[in-house]
Design a protein around this motif. Structure first.
Motif, PDB file in Angstrom:
ATOM      1  N   SER A 263      86.109  -2.941 -31.547  1.00  0.00           N
ATOM      2  CA  SER A 263      86.179  -3.800 -30.354  1.00  0.00           C
ATOM      3  C   SER A 263      85.917  -2.967 -29.106  1.00  0.00           C
ATOM      4  O   SER A 263      85.823  -1.753 -29.176  1.00  0.00           O
ATOM      5  CB  SER A 263      87.573  -4.376 -30.170  1.00  0.00           C
ATOM      6  N   ALA A 264      85.936  -3.651 -27.996  1.00  0.00           N
ATOM      7  CA  ALA A 264      85.868  -2.972 -26.703  1.00  0.00           C
ATOM      8  C   ALA A 264      87.194  -2.262 -26.449  1.00  0.00           C
ATOM      9  O   ALA A 264      88.205  -2.610 -27.045  1.00  0.00           O
ATOM     10  CB  ALA A 264      85.645  -4.008 -25.610  1.00  0.00           C
TER      11      ALA A 264
ATOM     12  N   THR B 287      86.816  -6.278 -21.883  1.00  0.00           N
ATOM     13  CA  THR B 287      86.170  -7.602 -21.918  1.00  0.00           C
ATOM     14  C   THR B 287      86.652  -8.462 -20.755  1.00  0.00           C
ATOM     15  O   THR B 287      85.842  -9.125 -20.091  1.00  0.00           O
ATOM     16  CB  THR B 287      86.441  -8.300 -23.273  1.00  0.00           C
TER      17      THR B 287
ATOM     18  N   GLU C 149      81.872  -3.761 -26.462  1.00  0.00           N
ATOM     19  CA  GLU C 149      81.809  -3.310 -27.853  1.00  0.00           C
ATOM     20  C   GLU C 149      80.690  -2.282 -28.038  1.00  0.00           C
ATOM     21  O   GLU C 149      80.841  -1.297 -28.752  1.00  0.00           O
ATOM     22  CB  GLU C 149      81.557  -4.513 -28.773  1.00  0.00           C
TER      23      GLU C 149
ATOM     24  N   PHE D  85      82.313  -8.522 -32.211  1.00  0.00           N
ATOM     25  CA  PHE D  85      82.320  -9.550 -31.166  1.00  0.00           C
ATOM     26  C   PHE D  85      81.028 -10.362 -31.075  1.00  0.00           C
ATOM     27  O   PHE D  85      81.006 -11.421 -30.506  1.00  0.00           O
ATOM     28  CB  PHE D  85      82.640  -8.896 -29.824  1.00  0.00           C
TER      29      PHE D  85
ATOM     30  N   ARG E 258      86.550 -15.271 -28.164  1.00  0.00           N
ATOM     31  CA  ARG E 258      87.508 -14.210 -27.800  1.00  0.00           C
ATOM     32  C   ARG E 258      88.249 -13.699 -29.035  1.00  0.00           C
ATOM     33  O   ARG E 258      88.634 -14.469 -29.901  1.00  0.00           O
ATOM     34  CB  ARG E 258      88.520 -14.724 -26.768  1.00  0.00           C
ATOM     35  N   GLY E 259      88.411 -12.404 -29.084  1.00  0.00           N
ATOM     36  CA  GLY E 259      89.068 -11.794 -30.246  1.00  0.00           C
ATOM     37  C   GLY E 259      88.166 -11.777 -31.470  1.00  0.00           C
ATOM     38  O   GLY E 259      88.610 -11.538 -32.588  1.00  0.00           O
ATOM     39  N   GLY E 260      86.880 -12.012 -31.260  1.00  0.00           N
ATOM     40  CA  GLY E 260      85.960 -12.240 -32.375  1.00  0.00           C
ATOM     41  C   GLY E 260      85.560 -11.031 -33.207  1.00  0.00           C
ATOM     42  O   GLY E 260      84.861 -11.179 -34.212  1.00  0.00           O
ATOM     43  N   SER E 261      86.001  -9.824 -32.830  1.00  0.00           N
ATOM     44  CA  SER E 261      85.635  -8.657 -33.640  1.00  0.00           C
ATOM     45  C   SER E 261      86.212  -8.726 -35.048  1.00  0.00           C
ATOM     46  O   SER E 261      85.624  -8.207 -35.994  1.00  0.00           O
ATOM     47  CB  SER E 261      86.121  -7.367 -32.991  1.00  0.00           C
ATOM     48  N   ASP E 262      87.374  -9.367 -35.179  1.00  0.00           N
ATOM     49  CA  ASP E 262      87.941  -9.555 -36.518  1.00  0.00           C
ATOM     50  C   ASP E 262      86.971 -10.373 -37.369  1.00  0.00           C
ATOM     51  O   ASP E 262      86.740 -10.078 -38.540  1.00  0.00           O
ATOM     52  CB  ASP E 262      89.257 -10.343 -36.444  1.00  0.00           C
TER      53      ASP E 262
HETATM   54  N1  ASP Z   1      86.579  -7.586 -26.948  1.00  0.00           N
HETATM   55  C1  ASP Z   1      86.573  -8.963 -27.376  1.00  0.00           C
HETATM   56  C2  ASP Z   1      87.690  -9.738 -26.724  1.00  0.00           C
HETATM   57  O1  ASP Z   1      88.464  -9.160 -25.973  1.00  0.00           O
HETATM   58  C3  ASP Z   1      86.565  -9.111 -28.856  1.00  0.00           C
HETATM   59  C4  ASP Z   1      87.745  -8.539 -29.579  1.00  0.00           C
HETATM   60  O2  ASP Z   1      88.551  -7.827 -29.009  1.00  0.00           O
HETATM   61  O3  ASP Z   1      87.880  -8.805 -30.772  1.00  0.00           O
HETATM   62  O4  ASP Z   1      87.798 -10.914 -26.899  1.00  0.00           O
END
Ligand code: ASP
Ligand code: MG
Length: 467
Positions: free
Chosen positions: A38-39, A44, A132, A195, A209-213
Motif C-alpha cells: 500500500s501507500a 492516499t 502505492e 490499490f 479505499r483500502g483496496g490493496s487487500d
Molecule cells: N492506499 C489506499 C487507501 O488508503 C489503498 C490501501 O491502503 O489499501 O485506501
C-alpha cells in the motif's frame, strides 16, 4: 512450487524503521514471493486533499504552489526513507533519481488539473495510484540494496485487468489470469503496487479505499497462490475492537463468509471484498503481526473455507457508524406492489447502494451508507411516490453485529444468539431502533442510537465472551 502473496499495508508503512521490519519478514520466508504494498500511512488521504485543492483553486498561483509544495514534501519524505534504509551513497543517489522520475509524473498530473480546472475520473484514479507506486519502487530498491533479488512489476505491465469502473473497479479474472501468472513467474521477490489495476486501454482504475487487500487477493487468485499473507500490527481478527472492549480474544480461524461479514460490519482489518477472489480455489488468508517477530511466520488468524469448526458460535462483535436510515412512511407501503422497485431504480440511477431494506405495513426502512443519505433523501422527497406520505431520515445510528457461522441455525445455540444479543443490549439501556437476523447465515445485527454504540458492544461482547 506454489507462491505466497504477501501484503504490507499502510499500518506497516509509517516510519523509516518500518522498512527494516519488512525486509526482515521477506528474509524470513526464504522463498520466492510476490509482495503487494500500500501507500505509506496517510499518503492516499493527502493525495485526495491535494487533488481537491488543485481542482478548487485551478488556475490560481496559490493552488499551483500548494500542489508543488506537496510533491516537494513527498520528495523530502522519500529522501528521509532512503537515508534511513540505504547505507551506500551511490545507491542512495540512484534510488532518489528513480523516485524523482515518478514524483515528476505525479507533478505533471497535478499541473494538468490546474490547466483544465477539472479532474476527469481517469486522472483522479491515476493520481491516487501514486502513493502505492512510490511504495513499490522504494521497497524494490531497498530490497536490492540489501542483496535480495527483487524487481518491481506494475499492474499495467503484468496485465492486471479490471472491469474499467473508475474509483471502484473489480478484477477481470478471465482477462488477467494468464498474463499475471506468466509475468509473476520466476525466482526472487516481485513487488507490485496495490490499490489499482488497469482497464483494457491501460488506464489505472482503483479498487476502492483500502483496496490493496483486494489487489493482493486478485493476484493470489491469478497465480493460484499457496496463501495470502496479510501483515498487520495487531493480533489478527479480534472478538471486538480493543479500543472499546478491554479483553478481546484473538480469533484463530474464520471462514470466508465470517471474514467478509465482519469486514462489512465494521472490522477494519481487511477490505470486505478480499475473500471474493480466494473462495473458489480455497486459498487461505493468514493474518500475521509484524510487531511480534518472535512468532516468525505463525499467523494469528487463518481464514479459509472450513465452516463451523467451533462449538461457540459467535466469533466476534463489531460495529460501524457508516450507516443511516431512510424511512418511507405510509399506511400501506408494506403492502403496495412496485414501491420498492421505484425506490431502488431512483437510488440506482444516483449510484447509491442500498445496504439493507426492512419493511413493515406502514414503513419501509432503507439502510444506506451515511454519505449517501442526503442525496437519497432529496431524490425521494422530491419525487412523489404513490402511497408514501412522508420521508424521514436518521443518521444518528450505528450497526452492531454478531458474526459467527451458525448464528441462525435452528439448534439450541444458534437460535438463541440473536435474542441473547438483543436482550443483553436492551438490558444495559441501549436504545435499539431496528434488529435483523436472517440476511446472512453468519451475521445478525441491530441498529442502535449512535451514542450507545460503545455500550452495546460491551454488553453484547460480555454476553458471549464474559467481561
Ligand atoms: N492506499 C489506499 C487507501 O488508503 C489503498 C490501501 O491502503 O489499501 O485506501
Ligand atoms: Mg488497508
Amino acid at each position: 512450487m506454489k507462491k505466497i502473496v504477501v501484503k504490507f499495508g499502510g499500518s506497516n508503512l509509517r516510519k523509516p524503521q518500518d522498512i527494516d521490519r519488512i525486509v526482515n519478514v521477506v528474509q524470513t520466508y526464504q522463498r520466492p514471493l510476490i509482495l503487494v504494498v500500500s501507500a505509506f500511512y496517510g499518503i492516499t488521504n493527502a493525495l485526495i486533499t491535494c487533488v481537491q485543492a488543485a481542482k478548487e483553486g485551478a488556475g490560481t498561483k496559490a493552488a499551483l504552489a500548494e500542489s508543488q509544495s506537496y510533491t516537494q514534501h513527498l520528495r523530502r519524505l522519500k529522501r528521509e526513507l532512503i537515508e534511513a534504509n540505504v547505507a551506500d551513497q551511490a545507491q542512495r543517489e540512484r534510488i532518489e533519481q528513480a523516485l524523482a522520475v515518478r514524483i515528476d509524473q505525479l507533478d505533471r498530473y497535478l499541473t494538468g488539473i490546474h490547466c483544465i480546472g477539472d479532474v476527469p475520473t481517469f486522472v483522479y484514479d491515476a493520481i491516487l495510484s501514486y502513493g502505492e507506486r512510490l511504495s513499490s519502487l522504494l521497497l524494490t530498491e531497498v530490497l536490492q540494496s540489501r542483496g535480495i533479488q527483487a524487481r518491481e512489476a506494475l499492474p499495467e505491465d503484468i496485465g492486471l485487468i479490471t472491469d474499467g469502473v473508475f474509483g471502484n473497479s473489480a478484477c477481470d479474472f478471465a482477462a488477467s489470469k494468464e498474463s499475471v501468472a506468466q509475468a509473476l513467474a520466476g525466482e526472487g521477490v516481485v513487488v507490485v503496487p496495490g490499490f489499482y489495476g488497469v482497464d483494457r486501454d491501460g488506464k489505472a482504475t482503483l479498487f476502492g479505499r483500502g483496496g490493496s487487500d483486494y489487489s493482493a487477493a486478485s493476484i493470489a487468485c491469478c497465480i493460484a497462490a499457496e496463501s495470502l499473507d496479510v501483515w498487520k500490527d495487531v493480533d489478527g481478527f479480534l472478538s471486538a475492537d480493543p479500543g472499546t472492549v478491554t479483553t478481546p480474544r484473538s480469533i484463530a480461524q474464520l471462514n470466508y463468509l465470517e471474514a467478509a461479514e465482519l469486514s462489512y460490519f465494521g472490522a477494519k482489518i481487511l477490505h470486505p471484498r478480499t475473500v471474493e477472489p480466494l473462495f473458489d480455489q480455497d486459498i487461505p488468508i493468514r493474518i500475521l503481526n509484524i510487531t511480534k517477530p518472535e512468532r516468525g511466520l505463525q499467523p494469528y488468524t487463518i481464514i479459509n473455507g472450513q465452516r463451523k469448526v467451533t462449538k461457540d458460535v459467535v466469533k466476534s462483535v463489531t460495529s460501524t457508524d457508516d450507516v443511516a436510515i431512510l424511512k418511507l412512511h405510509g399506511p400501506g407501503v408494506g403492502f403496495k406492489a412496485g414501491i420498492l422497485a421505484r425506490v431502488t431504480n431512483q437510488l440506482d440511477s444516483l449510484g447509491i447502494n442500498i445496504k439493507s431494506v426492512l419493511t413493515a405495513q406502514t414503513a419501509i426502512n432503507i439502510l444506506l451508507a451515511r454519505d449517501h443519505l442526503d442525496a437519497a433523501y432529496a431524490a425521494l422527497a422530491e419525487h412523489h411516490l404513490a402511497g408514501v406520505v412522508e420521508v424521514s431520515r436518521n443518521a444518528e445510528v450505528a450497526i452492531v453485529a454478531v458474526v459467527g457461522d451458525g448464528v441462525l441455525e435452528a439448534s439450541d445455540v444458534g437460535s438463541a444468539i440473536a435474542s441473547r444479543a438483543l436482550s443483553a443490549a436492551i438490558a444495559s439501556g441501549v436504545r435499539v431502533c431496528l434488529a435483523a437476523a436472517g440476511a446472512s447465515e453468519v451475521a445478525a445485527y441491530m441498529l442502535v442510537h449512535q451514542d450507545d454504540t460503545k455500550l452495546a458492544l460491551q454488553a453484547v461482547h460480555a454476553e458471549f465472551f464474559g467481561a
